[in-house]
Write a protein that holds these residues in place. Structure first.
Motif, PDB file in Angstrom:
ATOM      1  N   GLN A 113       3.601  11.872   2.951  1.00 44.13           N
ATOM      2  CA  GLN A 113       3.706  12.133   1.375  1.00 44.13           C
ATOM      3  C   GLN A 113       2.596  13.219   1.703  1.00 44.13           C
ATOM      4  N   HIS A 122      10.455   7.531  -1.002  1.00 43.45           N
ATOM      5  CA  HIS A 122       9.571   6.189  -2.298  1.00 43.45           C
ATOM      6  C   HIS A 122      10.113   4.888  -2.021  1.00 43.45           C
ATOM      7  N   SER A 141       9.860   4.551   1.842  1.00 45.27           N
ATOM      8  CA  SER A 141       8.521   4.268   1.786  1.00 45.27           C
ATOM      9  C   SER A 141       8.294   2.998   1.819  1.00 45.27           C
ATOM     10  N   TYR A 180       3.271   2.625  -4.280  1.00 50.81           N
ATOM     11  CA  TYR A 180       4.879   3.375  -3.849  1.00 50.81           C
ATOM     12  C   TYR A 180       5.592   2.612  -4.915  1.00 50.81           C
TER      13      TYR A 180
END
Length: 187
Positions: free
Chosen positions: A19, A108, A111, A124
């Motif tokens: 990220q 996102h 993740s 997140y």
């Protein structure tokens, strides 16, 4: 095990690193675009995107440093060729921001499943919420400026049919058939 002592795992470190790298690449592109955009509404969206990532970048740095990991170098101002003549229209920049926001949303969502620690899960969640907000803002502005490209319309048959024989698969191997709605999504 004390929840406060949970150390970052390899997947958590990799996700934060990814990220950070992706974010700094987008940050440099956004910096360039922000320098050329003339439309006030589009410029405001880019300024918001830059502020939002700036906060997220600081949080990522804090997570990594707290566990003793170095901060990735990422992309920096040295990767930006300042003073370059205008390459893109304001509308192109808006489309770019819209599409990169979609990629961020996918990242996102994927993740969050890598994290066990509560602070990272909530981080997140906030990234996802910011991404959804930006998605709505870019969509609304593209619609307002009459530049949102919609998917093609679909005109189904009146009655559903079951696939029989090889006719459906023949569409892949030479004989033509209309695309199914689920195939259009992938295009």
């Amino acid at each position: 095990m004390d929840k406060k002592d949970i150390k970052l795992t390899s997947s958590e470190i990799g996700t934060l690193w990814g990220q950070y790298m992706n974010g700094t690449a987008v940050e440099i592109i956004n910096t360039y675009m922000l320098s050329i955009i003339e439309d006030k509404k589009i410029k405001a969206l880019f300024e918001n995107a830059m502020r939002t990532f700036g906060k997220k970048k600081k949080q990522i740095i804090t997570f990594l440093k707290k566990d003793g990991f170095p901060v990735p170098i990422g992309f920096t101002d040295s990767d930006l060729n300042k003073g370059t003549k205008r390459l893109f229209s304001d509308i192109f920049c808006l489309h770019y921001l819209h599409i990169i926001t979609l990629h961020g949303l996918l990242g996102h969502t994927t993740s969050i499943s890598s994290f066990i620690r509560k602070d990272l899960r909530y981080f997140y969640d906030s990234c996802d919420n910011d991404g959804k907000r930006m998605y709505h803002q870019t969509t609304e502005l593209l619609l307002e400026k009459r530049h949102f490209q919609r998917d093609p319309y679909f005109f189904p048959d009146e009655n559903p049919e079951f696939i029989q024989g090889q006719d459906f698969l023949d569409g892949f191997f030479g004989n033509k058939r209309p695309l199914a709605a689920t195939e259009i999504i992938a295009l």
